[in-house]
Scaffold this motif. Structure first.
Motif, PDB file in Angstrom:
ATOM      1  N   CYS A 145      39.796  16.451  21.213  1.00 30.88           N
ATOM      2  CA  CYS A 145      41.040  15.723  20.969  1.00 30.88           C
ATOM      3  C   CYS A 145      42.245  16.654  21.062  1.00 30.88           C
ATOM      4  O   CYS A 145      43.296  16.276  21.568  1.00 30.88           O
ATOM      5  CB  CYS A 145      40.987  15.055  19.600  1.00 30.88           C
ATOM      6  SG  CYS A 145      39.834  13.672  19.525  1.00 30.88           S
ATOM      7  N   ALA A 177      41.537  13.527  15.686  1.00 32.75           N
ATOM      8  CA  ALA A 177      40.994  12.321  16.319  1.00 32.75           C
ATOM      9  C   ALA A 177      41.911  11.122  16.114  1.00 32.75           C
ATOM     10  O   ALA A 177      42.126  10.337  17.047  1.00 32.75           O
ATOM     11  CB  ALA A 177      39.605  12.025  15.766  1.00 32.75           C
ATOM     12  N   ILE A 214      37.243   7.236  21.080  1.00 30.47           N
ATOM     13  CA  ILE A 214      37.545   8.284  20.107  1.00 30.47           C
ATOM     14  C   ILE A 214      37.210   7.826  18.696  1.00 30.47           C
ATOM     15  O   ILE A 214      36.542   8.532  17.934  1.00 30.47           O
ATOM     16  CB  ILE A 214      39.018   8.720  20.211  1.00 30.47           C
ATOM     17  CG1 ILE A 214      39.264   9.424  21.537  1.00 30.47           C
ATOM     18  CG2 ILE A 214      39.413   9.613  19.045  1.00 30.47           C
ATOM     19  CD1 ILE A 214      40.730   9.662  21.838  1.00 30.47           C
TER      20      ILE A 214
END
Length: 78
Positions: free
Chosen positions: A68, A19, A34
């Motif tokens: 991700c 991430a 995110i």
């Protein structure tokens, strides 16, 4: 039960690394989304200590990490 703790630790570390790496590569609002999702998946179990909530947030962290990774593959970084 030590193996479960190790699996959880590996999942958490992998999710955080992916991430942060994806947030570094993302632009604008994607970066904010995110990081916000990552913080929420760690903050919600700390505020509400039900085991089901912790499990759902752990699964959410794993899905976020996979998302991700897919984003990084799509961008050609990995």
């Amino acid at each position: 039960m030590a193996y479960l703790a190790i699996i959880t630790l590996i999942g958490n570390v992998a999710s955080v690394v992916l991430a942060v790496w994806a947030a570094y590569e993302a632009e604008g609002a994607g970066r904010l989304i995110i990081i916000a999702l990552l913080v929420l998946t760690f903050l919600i179990p700390a505020l509400w200590s039900a085991s089901l909530v912790s499990l759902v947030c752990f699964i959410g962290r794993i899905v976020l990490g996979l998302g991700c990774f897919i984003y990084l593959k799509w961008q050609g970084v990995v």
